[in-house]
Design an enzyme around this catalytic site. Structure first.
Site, mmCIF file in Angstrom:
data_model
loop_
_atom_site.group_PDB
_atom_site.id
_atom_site.type_symbol
_atom_site.label_atom_id
_atom_site.label_comp_id
_atom_site.label_asym_id
_atom_site.label_seq_id
_atom_site.Cartn_x
_atom_site.Cartn_y
_atom_site.Cartn_z
ATOM 1 N N HIS A 41 -10.968 -2.003 7.476
ATOM 2 C CA HIS A 41 -11.586 -2.149 6.161
ATOM 3 C C HIS A 41 -13.102 -2.278 6.261
ATOM 4 C CE1 HIS A 41 -10.912 -6.803 6.230
ATOM 5 N NE2 HIS A 41 -12.183 -6.572 6.500
ATOM 6 N N GLU A 77 -9.251 -2.053 1.725
ATOM 7 C CA GLU A 77 -8.156 -2.052 2.685
ATOM 8 C C GLU A 77 -7.567 -0.642 2.800
ATOM 9 O OE1 GLU A 77 -7.862 -4.666 4.331
ATOM 10 O OE2 GLU A 77 -7.681 -6.499 3.150
ATOM 11 N N ASP A 84 -19.085 -8.173 -1.162
ATOM 12 C CA ASP A 84 -17.831 -8.643 -1.750
ATOM 13 C C ASP A 84 -17.817 -10.154 -1.974
ATOM 14 O OD1 ASP A 84 -17.816 -9.199 0.990
ATOM 15 O OD2 ASP A 84 -16.247 -7.751 1.434
ATOM 16 N N ASP A 117 -8.131 -3.892 10.446
ATOM 17 C CA ASP A 117 -7.373 -2.763 9.884
ATOM 18 C C ASP A 117 -8.302 -1.633 9.442
ATOM 19 O OD1 ASP A 117 -8.551 -3.906 7.676
ATOM 20 O OD2 ASP A 117 -6.692 -4.332 6.602
#
Ligand code: F6R
Length: 239
Positions: free
Chosen positions: A136, A141, A67, A134
């Site tokens: 991810h 997400e 990313d 979280d």
């Protein structure tokens, strides 16, 4: 899924680097999928050490990063391209032309073309992953569905707060990113997830013990047939 627990983050890094270096020793032009963030830093240091010691050469290896922040140019101090150069590529014998990081300026069409480039390289042999608080992976997400190809995403507040440590303030953390999709990640032939620290323990537990759900993106790894999870004792403490 094979889960291994190491006494500390450094021991884990040595094992993770050995797995990645082993893939390149076995197949010198291997395609490695790479991650940024704090977790892989000791692994990258160990890979550089192995390279300098002559144990492994990356001269023919190819890499595709997961990313990049939207709107950050490759030479921006907080860009993931710059991070990779500083943490790994500048310290090993890889050809810079063989290293790929998504463009932070990619629209959806150019982003999806990243998957075409990965396929043209023969697919990712080993994909290294960290995990967000979280759940991810990449910047995928929690969501209602699993994403497919590389695409542009909006970052959650949790992720922007977690990554604020690399910026002067949370306001400077980009609001969007370009990330490999869950589909892209799941096409890797082999996946290596690493997680360290007590702050990851609850997420690791949810990933390993909870249902497969796009609300906990990393849980999808249960559906992949060749996943190695390396945890330090703290990240494994609630497992
Ligand atoms: C980084 C990435 C993220 C990180 C995750 C954990 O390229 O894709 O999913 O792996 O945010 O980051 P750290 O290691 O900083 O806790």
């Amino acid at each position: 899924m094979n889960v291994y627990i190491y006494p500390d983050a450094q021991t884990l890094a040595v094992a993770a680097a050995a797995l990645l270096a082993g893939a390149v020793i076995e197949k010198p032009d291997a395609v490695l999928g790479l991650a940024t963030g704090s977790t892989p830093v000791p692994t990258y240091r160990e890979l550089a050490r192995l390279n300098k010691a002559g144990a492994v050469s990356f001269a023919k290896a190819r890499t595709f990063n997961l990313d990049e922040y939207a709107g950050l140019a490759p030479d921006h101090p907080q860009s993931y391209r710059r991070f990779m150069n500083e943490q790994l590529f500048d310290h090993i014998d890889i050809d810079p032309a063989n290293t790929h990081v998504p463009s932070g300026f990619a629209g959806d069409a150019e982003a999806a073309d990243y998957d075409v480039q990965i396929a043209a390289a023969g697919g990712v042999d080993v994909q290294l992953l960290g995990i967000g608080h979280d759940g991810h992976i990449g910047f995928n997400e929690p969501d209602d569905t699993f994403s497919r190809t590389t695409h542009r995403v909006e970052l959650t507040d949790i992720t922007r707060q977690a990554n604020a440590r690399f910026f002067d303030s949370v306001d400077e953390v980009p609001t969007h990113a370009v990330t490999m999709g869950i589909g892209t990640i799941m096409q890797a032939k082999r996946i290596l997830m690493i997680a360290t620290g007590r702050d990851k323990a609850e997420t690791v537990r949810a990933m390993l013990r909870g249902p497969v759900s796009p609300r906990m993106p990393a849980s999808v790894l249960a559906l992949h047939r060749d996943v190695t999870v390396m945890l330090d004792a703290e990240a494994a403490s609630l497992r």
